[in-house]
Design a protein around this motif. Structure first.
Motif, PDB file in Angstrom:
ATOM      1  N   GLU A   1       0.930  -1.244  -0.006  1.00  0.00           N
ATOM      2  CA  GLU A   1      -0.109   0.036  -0.057  1.00  0.00           C
ATOM      3  C   GLU A   1       0.831   1.153   0.239  1.00  0.00           C
ATOM      4  O   GLU A   1       0.497   2.084  -0.774  1.00  0.00           O
TER       5      GLU A   1
ATOM      6  N   ARG B   1     -22.363  -7.641  -7.000  1.00  0.00           N
ATOM      7  CA  ARG B   1     -20.923  -7.410  -6.889  1.00  0.00           C
ATOM      8  C   ARG B   1     -20.532  -6.145  -7.780  1.00  0.00           C
ATOM      9  O   ARG B   1     -19.941  -5.436  -7.525  1.00  0.00           O
TER      10      ARG B   1
ATOM     11  N   ALA C   1     -19.167  -2.530  -6.550  1.00  0.00           N
ATOM     12  CA  ALA C   1     -18.121  -2.002  -7.170  1.00  0.00           C
ATOM     13  C   ALA C   1     -18.124  -0.680  -8.080  1.00  0.00           C
ATOM     14  O   ALA C   1     -17.244   0.376  -7.980  1.00  0.00           O
TER      15      ALA C   1
ATOM     16  N   LEU D   1     -17.480   0.565  -3.576  1.00  0.00           N
ATOM     17  CA  LEU D   1     -17.689   0.001  -2.414  1.00  0.00           C
ATOM     18  C   LEU D   1     -16.912  -1.334  -2.307  1.00  0.00           C
ATOM     19  O   LEU D   1     -16.901  -2.046  -3.587  1.00  0.00           O
ATOM     20  N   PRO D   2     -16.280  -1.865  -1.435  1.00  0.00           N
ATOM     21  CA  PRO D   2     -15.525  -3.329  -1.442  1.00  0.00           C
ATOM     22  C   PRO D   2     -16.898  -4.243  -1.589  1.00  0.00           C
ATOM     23  O   PRO D   2     -17.801  -4.265  -0.932  1.00  0.00           O
ATOM     24  N   VAL D   3     -16.439  -5.340  -2.233  1.00  0.00           N
ATOM     25  CA  VAL D   3     -17.281  -6.275  -2.530  1.00  0.00           C
ATOM     26  C   VAL D   3     -17.171  -7.237  -1.273  1.00  0.00           C
ATOM     27  O   VAL D   3     -16.208  -7.737  -0.764  1.00  0.00           O
ATOM     28  N   PRO D   4     -18.351  -7.705  -0.588  1.00  0.00           N
ATOM     29  CA  PRO D   4     -18.300  -8.544   0.560  1.00  0.00           C
ATOM     30  C   PRO D   4     -17.856  -9.694   0.184  1.00  0.00           C
ATOM     31  O   PRO D   4     -17.817 -10.448  -1.262  1.00  0.00           O
ATOM     32  N   SER D   5     -17.613 -10.602   1.254  1.00  0.00           N
ATOM     33  CA  SER D   5     -17.193 -12.138   0.979  1.00  0.00           C
ATOM     34  C   SER D   5     -18.347 -12.901   0.464  1.00  0.00           C
ATOM     35  O   SER D   5     -19.611 -12.314   0.405  1.00  0.00           O
TER      36      SER D   5
ATOM     37  N   ALA E   1     -19.913   0.179   4.866  1.00  0.00           N
ATOM     38  CA  ALA E   1     -18.504   0.207   4.326  1.00  0.00           C
ATOM     39  C   ALA E   1     -17.713   1.162   5.577  1.00  0.00           C
ATOM     40  O   ALA E   1     -18.275   1.832   6.367  1.00  0.00           O
ATOM     41  N   LYS E   2     -16.094   1.247   5.525  1.00  0.00           N
ATOM     42  CA  LYS E   2     -15.523   1.807   6.523  1.00  0.00           C
ATOM     43  C   LYS E   2     -15.767   3.231   6.562  1.00  0.00           C
ATOM     44  O   LYS E   2     -15.636   3.928   7.308  1.00  0.00           O
ATOM     45  N   ASP E   3     -15.967   3.752   5.148  1.00  0.00           N
ATOM     46  CA  ASP E   3     -16.264   5.187   5.265  1.00  0.00           C
ATOM     47  C   ASP E   3     -17.790   5.728   5.663  1.00  0.00           C
ATOM     48  O   ASP E   3     -17.917   6.932   5.549  1.00  0.00           O
TER      49      ASP E   3
ATOM     50  N   SER F   1     -10.628 -17.715  -4.107  1.00  0.00           N
ATOM     51  CA  SER F   1     -11.056 -16.484  -5.101  1.00  0.00           C
ATOM     52  C   SER F   1     -11.887 -17.064  -6.112  1.00  0.00           C
ATOM     53  O   SER F   1     -11.672 -18.141  -6.588  1.00  0.00           O
TER      54      SER F   1
END
Length: 462
Positions: free
Chosen positions: A122, A279, A283, A287-291, A316-318, A157
């Motif tokens: 990162e 999904r 995206a 937003l992040p795609v959940p599990s 999400a985190k934000d 994955s």
């Protein structure tokens, strides 16, 4: 430092083939740059054999092609006692090739909770993102590609993960992605290049190193073409990912009204296409795609929700929330809290982090517009209070604000923060929705529009 010795004698056909693979990969990349108008290329130079070879072969090409210039950039992570030596070596390599060189020292957050490898990555990409260049050339090769496929497979994955590394992503490009590691090594020996070895590559605590040190030798011994076939498999998965994205875009358009997905139409799709389009939609919203397990739970909730129910699927985190109301899916970003503010005729009243209430003269004489304030009146903008009611017509009594907002399609989670315009303790208007009967524009006069422009960009109205 590795200083290979040049072998004497003529090259074998196999060696010539390997050397050609390196130069051809670089030439193919440069051909793409010419077509797309690239003028500046920067090699992400770690000092290892792969990036040194990439720099060398591109420097040879740059001498022949005048439409792009070459530079190199090193990211100093500060994680190794030898980090300064790597930086100095990169500088000396560039000096010998007369290539502009720069480096960035980064601080890797060891407490980020994502692991040291990921934290370093990162930090590295954050530094590379800031470079003034058209292309950042990365030196990942076919073995890196194959290793990533195996790691992603072991993580469970899907096609997107198994596609591993893209050849191009934005301005990042990997010219060697389909080039064998043996070809890169052959090129380094042929040109007597020098490079540095990262001692952390021998640390078996890292998953890629365990795979590389313990699994890969046995795998190649049993399946000599593993590097090539796994890299090819990643390419096929990348193609499948593109097709799935195309299908998701088609499905998303079909189930949406004005870009808003309808849950009932989503549920009419097969389970696999539901998950695929969900999904894709997430995206597209950043937003992040959940599990997979979380996604299945979301789809289960959607299937058991009636069309008038309001539910929250996740966040999400934000602070962004995935919500459902009146058969529609929405991504809602938080509206900041705000306090009551007086209005004395300004064209805009800021509500802190919640945005701005804007006033402007109505273009036409519309009976639903707000009348002009009268001297002596006290005007205020505030949020809803318990028991708030509003008069809609001459014949009706005062109506519950909850019912008004519900009929207007305002989602439950926005009703308590929606701005109300108050005159002498009476509701004169609900910003952007309606004007109370007693405060509508008088006949023959021009009125005002009262609108709310939330800082989050949009608010829910079905």
């Amino acid at each position: 430092m590795n200083v290979p010795m040049r072998e004497s004698g003529s090259h074998s056909a196999a060696t010539k083939k390997l050397l050609v693979a390196v130069t051809r990969a670089a030439a193919d990349a440069a051909g793409g740059w010419e077509k797309t108008g690239v003028t500046k290329v920067c090699v992400a130079l770690s000092g290892g054999v792969d990036s040194v070879v990439l720099l060398h072969v591109l420097s040879e090409l740059a001498k022949q092609q005048s439409f792009w210039t070459l530079s190199a950039h090193h990211v100093h992570h500060g994680l190794s006692a030898n980090a300064d030596a790597w930086e100095a070596h990169c500088a000396s390599v560039c000096d010998a090739l007369a290539i502009p060189f720069a480096s960035t020292r980064v601080n890797v957050d060891r407490n980020a909770g994502i692991g040291l490898e990921a934290a370093a990555r990162e930090a590295r990409y954050h530094a590379l993102d800031a470079l003034d260049t058209d292309v950042v050339a990365l030196a990942h090769h076919a073995r890196d590609h194959a290793e990533t496929v195996l790691l992603q497979l072991l993580r469970g994955s899907g096609p997107a993960g198994l596609a591993a590394m893209p050849r191009r992503a934005g301005r990042y490009e990997r010219p060697f992605l389909n080039t064998p590691r043996s070809a890169i090594e052959a090129y380094a020996f042929e040109h007597a290049l020098t490079w540095m070895d990262d001692e952390s590559n021998l640390d078996a605590r890292f998953s890629r190193n365990r795979l590389r040190l313990k699994v890969w030798p046995a795998l190649v011994n049993a399946f000599p073409s593993a590097e090539t076939t796994l890299s090819r498999a990643a390419t096929l998965q990348a193609e499948a990912t593109v097709l799935l994205a195309d299908l998701a875009a088609i499905d998303l358009k079909a189930i949406s009204d004005d870009g808003v997905p309808r849950v009932s139409r989503l549920l009419a799709l097969s389970p696999e296409r539901r998950a695929n389009v969900l999904r894709h939609w997430l995206a597209s919203k950043g937003l992040p795609v959940p599990s997979a397990d979380t996604l299945r739970e979301w789809l289960k909730q959607l299937a058991s929700t009636n069309q008038t129910q309001a539910i929250q699927l996740g966040f999400a985190k934000d602070g962004a929330r995935v919500r459902v109301y009146r058969d529609q899916l929405s991504v809602e970003r938080p509206i900041g809290d705000w306090r009551a503010v007086p209005w004395t005729g300004e064209s805009g009243v800021a509500l802190g982090a919640a945005g701005t209430v804007c006033f402007s003269e109505a273009l036409d004489i519309v009976t639903t517009s707000l009348r002009q304030p009268v001297a002596g009146e006290r005007w205020l903008i505030r949020k809803r209070l318990p028991g708030d009611r509003v008069k809609l017509s001459a014949s009706s009594g005062h109506v519950s604000l909850k019912n008004v907002m519900q009929n207007a399609g305002v989602a439950p989670w926005h009703r308590d923060v929606w701005p109300l315009l108050i005159c002498n303790n009476q509701i004169a208007a609900i910003a952007g929705l309606l004007t109370a009967y007693d405060y509508k524009v008088r006949a023959g006069e021009r009125g005002l529009t009262c609108e709310w422009k939330p800082a989050c960009g949009q608010v829910w109205r079905s």
